[in-house]
Design a protein around this motif. Structure first.
Motif, PDB file in Angstrom:
ATOM      1  N   GLU A 278      -3.823  -4.324  67.367  1.00  0.00           N
ATOM      2  CA  GLU A 278      -2.463  -4.821  67.575  1.00  0.00           C
ATOM      3  C   GLU A 278      -1.780  -4.000  68.651  1.00  0.00           C
ATOM      4  OE1 GLU A 278       0.521  -3.091  64.390  1.00  0.00           O
ATOM      5  OE2 GLU A 278      -1.186  -3.988  63.361  1.00  0.00           O
ATOM      6  N   CYS A 279      -0.609  -4.468  69.085  1.00  0.00           N
ATOM      7  CA  CYS A 279       0.201  -3.740  70.056  1.00  0.00           C
ATOM      8  C   CYS A 279       1.658  -3.817  69.624  1.00  0.00           C
ATOM      9  CB  CYS A 279       0.038  -4.316  71.460  1.00  0.00           C
ATOM     10  SG  CYS A 279       1.103  -3.512  72.692  1.00  0.00           S
ATOM     11  N   ASN A 280       2.266  -2.662  69.404  1.00  0.00           N
ATOM     12  CA  ASN A 280       3.665  -2.594  68.985  1.00  0.00           C
ATOM     13  C   ASN A 280       4.528  -2.334  70.213  1.00  0.00           C
ATOM     14  OD1 ASN A 280       6.196  -1.906  67.902  1.00  0.00           O
ATOM     15  ND2 ASN A 280       5.290  -0.934  66.113  1.00  0.00           N
ATOM     16  N   GLU A 281       5.434  -3.260  70.513  1.00  0.00           N
ATOM     17  CA  GLU A 281       6.229  -3.120  71.736  1.00  0.00           C
ATOM     18  C   GLU A 281       7.275  -2.013  71.633  1.00  0.00           C
ATOM     19  OE1 GLU A 281       9.607  -3.949  72.479  1.00  0.00           O
ATOM     20  OE2 GLU A 281      10.094  -4.397  70.395  1.00  0.00           O
ATOM     21  N   ALA A 282       7.493  -1.481  70.436  1.00  0.00           N
ATOM     22  CA  ALA A 282       8.416  -0.351  70.264  1.00  0.00           C
ATOM     23  C   ALA A 282       7.769   0.721  69.395  1.00  0.00           C
ATOM     24  CB  ALA A 282       9.734  -0.819  69.654  1.00  0.00           C
ATOM     25  N   GLY A 283       6.468   0.894  69.541  1.00  0.00           N
ATOM     26  CA  GLY A 283       5.724   1.809  68.682  1.00  0.00           C
ATOM     27  C   GLY A 283       6.100   3.261  68.882  1.00  0.00           C
ATOM     28  N   GLN A 284       5.903   4.051  67.823  1.00  0.00           N
ATOM     29  CA  GLN A 284       6.194   5.475  67.873  1.00  0.00           C
ATOM     30  C   GLN A 284       5.173   6.191  68.760  1.00  0.00           C
ATOM     31  OE1 GLN A 284       8.990   5.484  66.587  1.00  0.00           O
ATOM     32  NE2 GLN A 284       9.065   5.677  64.355  1.00  0.00           N
ATOM     33  N   PHE A 285       5.605   7.290  69.388  1.00  0.00           N
ATOM     34  CA  PHE A 285       4.682   8.017  70.266  1.00  0.00           C
ATOM     35  C   PHE A 285       4.789   9.527  70.173  1.00  0.00           C
ATOM     36  CE2 PHE A 285       8.526   7.083  72.737  1.00  0.00           C
ATOM     37  CZ  PHE A 285       8.882   8.344  73.194  1.00  0.00           C
ATOM     38  N   LEU A 286       5.807  10.065  69.551  1.00  0.00           N
ATOM     39  CA  LEU A 286       5.983  11.516  69.567  1.00  0.00           C
ATOM     40  C   LEU A 286       4.823  12.256  68.908  1.00  0.00           C
ATOM     41  CD1 LEU A 286       9.780  12.241  69.009  1.00  0.00           C
ATOM     42  CD2 LEU A 286       8.428  12.586  71.068  1.00  0.00           C
ATOM     43  N   PHE A 287       4.244  11.677  67.851  1.00  0.00           N
ATOM     44  CA  PHE A 287       3.122  12.349  67.196  1.00  0.00           C
ATOM     45  C   PHE A 287       1.930  12.470  68.137  1.00  0.00           C
ATOM     46  CE2 PHE A 287       3.020   7.854  66.088  1.00  0.00           C
ATOM     47  CZ  PHE A 287       1.709   7.488  66.344  1.00  0.00           C
ATOM     48  N   VAL A 288       1.750  11.483  68.998  1.00  0.00           N
ATOM     49  CA  VAL A 288       0.674  11.545  69.988  1.00  0.00           C
ATOM     50  C   VAL A 288       1.032  12.559  71.079  1.00  0.00           C
ATOM     51  CG1 VAL A 288      -0.681  10.231  71.654  1.00  0.00           C
ATOM     52  CG2 VAL A 288       0.077   9.150  69.543  1.00  0.00           C
ATOM     53  N   GLU A 289       2.279  12.560  71.490  1.00  0.00           N
ATOM     54  CA  GLU A 289       2.726  13.484  72.529  1.00  0.00           C
ATOM     55  C   GLU A 289       2.555  14.933  72.092  1.00  0.00           C
ATOM     56  OE1 GLU A 289       6.094  12.546  75.082  1.00  0.00           O
ATOM     57  OE2 GLU A 289       7.134  14.277  74.218  1.00  0.00           O
ATOM     58  N   ILE A 290       2.935  15.217  70.843  1.00  0.00           N
ATOM     59  CA  ILE A 290       2.890  16.588  70.344  1.00  0.00           C
ATOM     60  C   ILE A 290       1.451  17.061  70.148  1.00  0.00           C
ATOM     61  CG2 ILE A 290       3.447  18.044  68.356  1.00  0.00           C
ATOM     62  CD1 ILE A 290       5.989  16.243  68.045  1.00  0.00           C
ATOM     63  N   HIS A 291       0.637  16.256  69.457  1.00  0.00           N
ATOM     64  CA  HIS A 291      -0.731  16.680  69.141  1.00  0.00           C
ATOM     65  C   HIS A 291      -1.695  16.483  70.311  1.00  0.00           C
ATOM     66  CE1 HIS A 291       0.024  17.508  64.927  1.00  0.00           C
ATOM     67  NE2 HIS A 291       0.642  16.355  64.813  1.00  0.00           N
ATOM     68  N   GLY A 292      -1.466  15.457  71.103  1.00  0.00           N
ATOM     69  CA  GLY A 292      -2.397  15.157  72.186  1.00  0.00           C
ATOM     70  C   GLY A 292      -1.996  15.724  73.527  1.00  0.00           C
ATOM     71  N   GLY A 293      -0.796  16.328  73.599  1.00  0.00           N
ATOM     72  CA  GLY A 293      -0.351  16.911  74.863  1.00  0.00           C
ATOM     73  C   GLY A 293      -0.117  15.892  75.956  1.00  0.00           C
ATOM     74  N   LEU A 294       0.368  14.701  75.558  1.00  0.00           N
ATOM     75  CA  LEU A 294       0.568  13.617  76.529  1.00  0.00           C
ATOM     76  C   LEU A 294       2.066  13.470  76.838  1.00  0.00           C
ATOM     77  CD1 LEU A 294      -1.904  11.071  74.917  1.00  0.00           C
ATOM     78  CD2 LEU A 294      -2.280  12.442  76.968  1.00  0.00           C
ATOM     79  N   PRO A 295       2.455  13.486  78.105  1.00  0.00           N
ATOM     80  CA  PRO A 295       3.879  13.493  78.479  1.00  0.00           C
ATOM     81  C   PRO A 295       4.524  12.096  78.447  1.00  0.00           C
ATOM     82  CG  PRO A 295       2.543  13.588  80.454  1.00  0.00           C
ATOM     83  CD  PRO A 295       1.575  13.611  79.301  1.00  0.00           C
ATOM     84  N   ILE A 296       4.548  11.495  77.276  1.00  0.00           N
ATOM     85  CA  ILE A 296       5.020  10.109  77.184  1.00  0.00           C
ATOM     86  C   ILE A 296       6.535  10.028  77.325  1.00  0.00           C
ATOM     87  CG2 ILE A 296       5.051   8.045  75.737  1.00  0.00           C
ATOM     88  CD1 ILE A 296       2.445   9.139  74.438  1.00  0.00           C
ATOM     89  N   SER A 297       7.275  10.960  76.715  1.00  0.00           N
ATOM     90  CA  SER A 297       8.743  10.957  76.830  1.00  0.00           C
ATOM     91  C   SER A 297       9.166  11.032  78.293  1.00  0.00           C
ATOM     92  CB  SER A 297       9.348  12.124  76.060  1.00  0.00           C
ATOM     93  OG  SER A 297       9.119  12.010  74.682  1.00  0.00           O
ATOM     94  N   THR A 298       8.500  11.878  79.055  1.00  0.00           N
ATOM     95  CA  THR A 298       8.819  12.007  80.482  1.00  0.00           C
ATOM     96  C   THR A 298       8.514  10.709  81.221  1.00  0.00           C
ATOM     97  OG1 THR A 298       8.330  14.374  80.421  1.00  0.00           O
ATOM     98  CG2 THR A 298       8.330  13.317  82.575  1.00  0.00           C
ATOM     99  N   ALA A 299       7.418  10.050  80.854  1.00  0.00           N
ATOM    100  CA  ALA A 299       7.058   8.789  81.502  1.00  0.00           C
ATOM    101  C   ALA A 299       8.102   7.709  81.222  1.00  0.00           C
ATOM    102  CB  ALA A 299       5.684   8.329  81.029  1.00  0.00           C
ATOM    103  N   VAL A 300       8.581   7.626  79.968  1.00  0.00           N
ATOM    104  CA  VAL A 300       9.611   6.639  79.635  1.00  0.00           C
ATOM    105  C   VAL A 300      10.897   6.963  80.390  1.00  0.00           C
ATOM    106  CG1 VAL A 300      11.024   5.650  77.795  1.00  0.00           C
ATOM    107  CG2 VAL A 300       8.618   6.172  77.361  1.00  0.00           C
ATOM    108  N   ALA A 301      11.277   8.246  80.409  1.00  0.00           N
ATOM    109  CA  ALA A 301      12.491   8.652  81.124  1.00  0.00           C
ATOM    110  C   ALA A 301      12.407   8.297  82.604  1.00  0.00           C
ATOM    111  CB  ALA A 301      12.713  10.156  80.943  1.00  0.00           C
TER     112      ALA A 301
END
Length: 309
Positions: A278-301
């Motif tokens: 599935e694909c969630n158009e408003a899915g959560q990402f902070l848990f991936v950012e924190i554990h996986g070291g992925l700069p998703i918040s910066t990308a959205v900003a």
């Protein structure tokens, strides 16, 4: 000015707001539960003109100042105690229609409101995923017990999952036991989705922001038995690189759905293929950012500041 429509307590919105400010711009979070205190809306249409004014009263922001919008898990306006349920529902729809009338004219928005509503439809997701080149699980939605038994005989192990979220409970995807009795009465009350179980591979959470793809493999703790990794609070995530073919499928899916942000759940099967769940158009990402070291918040900003490519 960037406007984030979300709940005031949403940590994802707060994280992106902080990143926007780090990048030298400002952002405000608007919680529609306080609609009457926060917003003035006016549309003027006719005689060759079309003007929209949205004023965030307490924040001192007007439409002309808004350069980007994030429409994320928006709360409904609070009902008025002195009105009946039907009238409150009517008023909420009027607010929704008026506000979205403005948002439909915003070019820099994640995600476009008309596309966001459509993108939540689980059956449409499967059709679009298949059209995009993904492998998908064989799927049955039914109210008939006999159809489920035939489906299970044909595909083997199956799972049961909801097509929509529940307002007051988390409903996980679960395996249907081979000897499990199928409740005819419950089925007749509500259509239910059953899918071929994809067993033995890795779970992947893939977050997409415009052209950027952030993929992480779910690392389940030893002894975890649920098929739905979201049930495990101690799961961690490791950054991975997806095959180019899978990346192409993701980008085609995003284009066909008209999305700028999406959180994909994929699973590899016994042959190593990446299967779309599935694909969630408003899915959560902070848990991936924190554990996986992925700069998703910066990308959205950055996407909210720069706009679509």
């Amino acid at each position: 000015m960037i406007v984030i429509f979300s709940s005031a307590e949403d940590v994802h919105s707060l994280a992106v707001q902080a990143e926007i400010r780090k990048l030298g711009r400002d952002a405000v979070i608007v919680d529609l539960r306080g609609y009457r205190a926060n917003l003035d809306i006016e549309h003027v249409i006719g005689a060759g003109s079309r003007e929209v004014s949205v004023c965030l009263k307490q924040l001192g922001v007007d439409t002309v100042d808004v350069t980007g919008v994030w429409w994320r898990r928006v709360s409904r306006p609070e009902p008025l105690d002195d009105l009946d349920e039907a009238t409150n529902a009517f008023m909420q729809k009027e607010i929704d229609t008026t506000l979205k009338g403005w948002l439909l004219s915003i070019k820099n928005i994640i995600n476009p409101v008309d596309r966001a509503t459509q993108a939540n439809h689980k059956l449409l997701q499967l059709h679009i995923a298949q059209e995009s080149g993904f492998c998908i699980p064989q799927t049955l939605v039914t109210t008939r017990r006999e159809s489920i038994l035939r489906f299970r005989d044909r595909v083997g192990a199956i799972v049961c999952k909801p097509m929509n979220g529940h307002a007051q409970a988390f409903i996980e995807t679960r395996l249907v036991r081979p000897d499990e009795d199928i409740d005819d009465q419950a089925l007749s009350n509500c259509p239910t989705m059953f899918q071929e179980a994809i067993l033995g591979g890795d779970d992947l959470r893939v977050t997409v922001v415009d052209d950027a793809i952030f993929a992480a493999r779910v690392q389940r703790p030893e002894g975890f038995t649920h098929i739905d990794w979201r049930s495990e609070l101690n799961a961690t995530f490791a950054s991975v690189t997806l095959p180019l073919q899978v990346q192409d499928c993701i980008r085609r899916y995003m284009a066909l759905m008209g999305l700028r942000y999406g959180a994909f759940d994929l699973r590899t099967d016994s042959e190593g293929r990446h299967v779309f769940l599935e694909c969630n158009e408003a899915g959560q990402f902070l848990f991936v950012e924190i554990h996986g070291g992925l700069p998703i918040s910066t990308a959205v900003a950055t996407a909210l500041i720069d706009g679509p490519a």
